[in-house]
Design a protein around this motif. Structure first.
Motif, PDB file in Angstrom:
ATOM      1  N   GLN A   1       3.548   7.425   3.405  1.00  0.00           N
ATOM      2  CA  GLN A   1       2.427   7.824   2.550  1.00  0.00           C
ATOM      3  C   GLN A   1       2.145   6.694   1.556  1.00  0.00           C
ATOM      4  O   GLN A   1       3.071   6.106   0.994  1.00  0.00           O
ATOM      5  CB  GLN A   1       2.735   9.116   1.789  1.00  0.00           C
ATOM      6  CG  GLN A   1       2.887  10.346   2.665  1.00  0.00           C
ATOM      7  CD  GLN A   1       4.243  10.418   3.330  1.00  0.00           C
ATOM      8  OE1 GLN A   1       5.264  10.122   2.706  1.00  0.00           O
ATOM      9  NE2 GLN A   1       4.265  10.797   4.590  1.00  0.00           N
ATOM     10  N   LEU A   2       0.871   6.431   1.360  1.00  0.00           N
ATOM     11  CA  LEU A   2       0.437   5.392   0.429  1.00  0.00           C
ATOM     12  C   LEU A   2      -0.523   6.014  -0.572  1.00  0.00           C
ATOM     13  O   LEU A   2      -1.499   6.658  -0.182  1.00  0.00           O
ATOM     14  CB  LEU A   2      -0.258   4.258   1.174  1.00  0.00           C
ATOM     15  CG  LEU A   2       0.566   3.537   2.245  1.00  0.00           C
ATOM     16  CD1 LEU A   2      -0.316   2.614   3.068  1.00  0.00           C
ATOM     17  CD2 LEU A   2       1.700   2.744   1.603  1.00  0.00           C
ATOM     18  N   VAL A   3      -0.263   5.814  -1.840  1.00  0.00           N
ATOM     19  CA  VAL A   3      -1.107   6.372  -2.893  1.00  0.00           C
ATOM     20  C   VAL A   3      -1.616   5.242  -3.768  1.00  0.00           C
ATOM     21  O   VAL A   3      -0.827   4.545  -4.424  1.00  0.00           O
ATOM     22  CB  VAL A   3      -0.341   7.398  -3.737  1.00  0.00           C
ATOM     23  CG1 VAL A   3      -1.244   7.943  -4.847  1.00  0.00           C
ATOM     24  CG2 VAL A   3       0.168   8.537  -2.853  1.00  0.00           C
ATOM     25  N   GLU A   4      -2.935   5.066  -3.768  1.00  0.00           N
ATOM     26  CA  GLU A   4      -3.555   4.012  -4.568  1.00  0.00           C
ATOM     27  C   GLU A   4      -4.020   4.576  -5.910  1.00  0.00           C
ATOM     28  O   GLU A   4      -4.355   5.764  -6.006  1.00  0.00           O
ATOM     29  CB  GLU A   4      -4.762   3.404  -3.848  1.00  0.00           C
ATOM     30  CG  GLU A   4      -4.469   2.831  -2.480  1.00  0.00           C
ATOM     31  CD  GLU A   4      -5.044   3.668  -1.365  1.00  0.00           C
ATOM     32  OE1 GLU A   4      -5.395   3.106  -0.315  1.00  0.00           O
ATOM     33  OE2 GLU A   4      -5.116   4.899  -1.533  1.00  0.00           O
ATOM     34  N   SER A   5      -4.082   3.716  -6.894  1.00  0.00           N
ATOM     35  CA  SER A   5      -4.627   4.083  -8.194  1.00  0.00           C
ATOM     36  C   SER A   5      -5.141   2.826  -8.884  1.00  0.00           C
ATOM     37  O   SER A   5      -4.839   1.706  -8.464  1.00  0.00           O
ATOM     38  CB  SER A   5      -3.567   4.764  -9.065  1.00  0.00           C
ATOM     39  OG  SER A   5      -2.480   3.892  -9.295  1.00  0.00           O
ATOM     40  N   GLY A   6      -5.931   3.034  -9.941  1.00  0.00           N
ATOM     41  CA  GLY A   6      -6.364   1.916 -10.758  1.00  0.00           C
ATOM     42  C   GLY A   6      -7.809   1.507 -10.590  1.00  0.00           C
ATOM     43  O   GLY A   6      -8.299   0.638 -11.316  1.00  0.00           O
TER      44      GLY A   6
ATOM     45  N   PRO B   1       4.472  -2.169   9.280  1.00  0.00           N
ATOM     46  CA  PRO B   1       5.866  -2.496   9.562  1.00  0.00           C
ATOM     47  C   PRO B   1       5.957  -3.596  10.608  1.00  0.00           C
ATOM     48  O   PRO B   1       4.952  -3.934  11.255  1.00  0.00           O
ATOM     49  CB  PRO B   1       6.423  -1.166  10.085  1.00  0.00           C
ATOM     50  CG  PRO B   1       5.235  -0.445  10.630  1.00  0.00           C
ATOM     51  CD  PRO B   1       4.064  -0.887   9.820  1.00  0.00           C
ATOM     52  N   LEU B   2       7.155  -4.108  10.808  1.00  0.00           N
ATOM     53  CA  LEU B   2       7.333  -5.179  11.776  1.00  0.00           C
ATOM     54  C   LEU B   2       6.930  -4.711  13.181  1.00  0.00           C
ATOM     55  O   LEU B   2       6.315  -5.469  13.946  1.00  0.00           O
ATOM     56  CB  LEU B   2       8.787  -5.650  11.768  1.00  0.00           C
ATOM     57  CG  LEU B   2       9.133  -6.828  12.690  1.00  0.00           C
ATOM     58  CD1 LEU B   2       8.325  -8.062  12.294  1.00  0.00           C
ATOM     59  CD2 LEU B   2      10.622  -7.138  12.632  1.00  0.00           C
ATOM     60  N   TYR B   3       7.267  -3.483  13.503  1.00  0.00           N
ATOM     61  CA  TYR B   3       6.898  -2.905  14.793  1.00  0.00           C
ATOM     62  C   TYR B   3       6.073  -1.647  14.570  1.00  0.00           C
ATOM     63  O   TYR B   3       6.301  -0.899  13.641  1.00  0.00           O
ATOM     64  CB  TYR B   3       8.151  -2.566  15.596  1.00  0.00           C
ATOM     65  CG  TYR B   3       9.036  -3.756  15.870  1.00  0.00           C
ATOM     66  CD1 TYR B   3      10.235  -3.926  15.184  1.00  0.00           C
ATOM     67  CD2 TYR B   3       8.672  -4.735  16.788  1.00  0.00           C
ATOM     68  CE1 TYR B   3      11.043  -5.015  15.420  1.00  0.00           C
ATOM     69  CE2 TYR B   3       9.479  -5.841  17.022  1.00  0.00           C
ATOM     70  CZ  TYR B   3      10.662  -5.970  16.339  1.00  0.00           C
ATOM     71  OH  TYR B   3      11.450  -7.064  16.559  1.00  0.00           O
ATOM     72  N   GLY B   4       5.101  -1.436  15.437  1.00  0.00           N
ATOM     73  CA  GLY B   4       4.313  -0.222  15.344  1.00  0.00           C
ATOM     74  C   GLY B   4       3.035  -0.405  14.565  1.00  0.00           C
ATOM     75  O   GLY B   4       2.740  -1.473  14.024  1.00  0.00           O
ATOM     76  N   ALA B   5       2.276   0.666  14.521  1.00  0.00           N
ATOM     77  CA  ALA B   5       0.978   0.641  13.852  1.00  0.00           C
ATOM     78  C   ALA B   5       1.148   0.678  12.339  1.00  0.00           C
ATOM     79  O   ALA B   5       2.195   1.035  11.824  1.00  0.00           O
ATOM     80  CB  ALA B   5       0.155   1.837  14.308  1.00  0.00           C
ATOM     81  N   GLY B   6       0.088   0.293  11.653  1.00  0.00           N
ATOM     82  CA  GLY B   6       0.102   0.315  10.199  1.00  0.00           C
ATOM     83  C   GLY B   6      -0.322   1.666   9.653  1.00  0.00           C
ATOM     84  O   GLY B   6      -0.812   2.538  10.369  1.00  0.00           O
ATOM     85  N   PHE B   7      -0.110   1.825   8.349  1.00  0.00           N
ATOM     86  CA  PHE B   7      -0.474   3.043   7.638  1.00  0.00           C
ATOM     87  C   PHE B   7      -1.470   2.692   6.537  1.00  0.00           C
ATOM     88  O   PHE B   7      -1.356   1.643   5.898  1.00  0.00           O
ATOM     89  CB  PHE B   7       0.772   3.698   7.023  1.00  0.00           C
ATOM     90  CG  PHE B   7       1.816   4.068   8.028  1.00  0.00           C
ATOM     91  CD1 PHE B   7       2.803   3.169   8.387  1.00  0.00           C
ATOM     92  CD2 PHE B   7       1.815   5.322   8.624  1.00  0.00           C
ATOM     93  CE1 PHE B   7       3.772   3.492   9.318  1.00  0.00           C
ATOM     94  CE2 PHE B   7       2.782   5.662   9.547  1.00  0.00           C
ATOM     95  CZ  PHE B   7       3.764   4.749   9.898  1.00  0.00           C
ATOM     96  N   TRP B   8      -2.417   3.609   6.326  1.00  0.00           N
ATOM     97  CA  TRP B   8      -3.464   3.378   5.329  1.00  0.00           C
ATOM     98  C   TRP B   8      -3.411   4.426   4.229  1.00  0.00           C
ATOM     99  O   TRP B   8      -3.084   5.590   4.479  1.00  0.00           O
ATOM    100  CB  TRP B   8      -4.841   3.442   5.978  1.00  0.00           C
ATOM    101  CG  TRP B   8      -5.136   2.344   6.937  1.00  0.00           C
ATOM    102  CD1 TRP B   8      -4.912   2.331   8.274  1.00  0.00           C
ATOM    103  CD2 TRP B   8      -5.726   1.070   6.622  1.00  0.00           C
ATOM    104  NE1 TRP B   8      -5.325   1.139   8.817  1.00  0.00           N
ATOM    105  CE2 TRP B   8      -5.832   0.347   7.831  1.00  0.00           C
ATOM    106  CE3 TRP B   8      -6.190   0.479   5.448  1.00  0.00           C
ATOM    107  CZ2 TRP B   8      -6.374  -0.945   7.897  1.00  0.00           C
ATOM    108  CZ3 TRP B   8      -6.728  -0.801   5.513  1.00  0.00           C
ATOM    109  CH2 TRP B   8      -6.816  -1.498   6.723  1.00  0.00           C
ATOM    110  N   GLY B   9      -3.787   4.000   3.037  1.00  0.00           N
ATOM    111  CA  GLY B   9      -3.999   4.940   1.955  1.00  0.00           C
ATOM    112  C   GLY B   9      -5.396   5.514   2.020  1.00  0.00           C
ATOM    113  O   GLY B   9      -6.191   5.175   2.911  1.00  0.00           O
TER     114      GLY B   9
END
Length: 116
Positions: A3-8, A99-107
């Motif tokens: 999980q990615l949580v952006e702020s600011g 990550p080094l392997y696999g798909a990326g994750f987005w916020g």
């Protein structure tokens, strides 16, 4: 899962500054690249800046000299300090963890609006 949580994000006048944060949680491998991408209305999503787990950074030409990406591995958090903002920086800013392997994750994204 990650999980990615952006702020600011926010509204700022041209020439102003903002600092974005992105905190990652979940199943995070030590070797990864985290970065900021942005998407303006009617345009494709583009890379702004990225940093890997040992601190190597990469910037888009539009970000060089104005934006600084940093990372705190103890908090699994990255930051994007943006100075001298321009109206063309207006976009939805997304955090990504690859990550080094696999798909990326987005916020979910945080809106940055720069008024002229």
């Amino acid at each position: 899962q990650v999980q990615l949580v952006e702020s600011g994000g926010g509204l700022v006048q041209a020439g102003g500054s903002l600092k974005l944060s992105c905190a990652a949680s979940g199943y995070i491998f030590n070797v990864n690249v985290m970065g900021w991408h942005r998407q303006a209305p009617g345009k494709q999503r583009e890379l702004v800046a990225s940093v890997d787990n040992i601190g190597n950074t990469n910037y888009a030409d539009a970000a060089k000299g104005r934006f600084t990406i940093s990372r705190d591995n103890t908090k699994n958090t990255i930051y994007l300090e943006m100075k001298n903002l321009k109206p063309e920086d207006t976009a939805l800013y997304y955090c990504k963890l690859k990550p080094l392997y696999g798909a990326g994750f987005w916020g979910q994204g945080t809106q940055v609006t720069v008024s002229s």
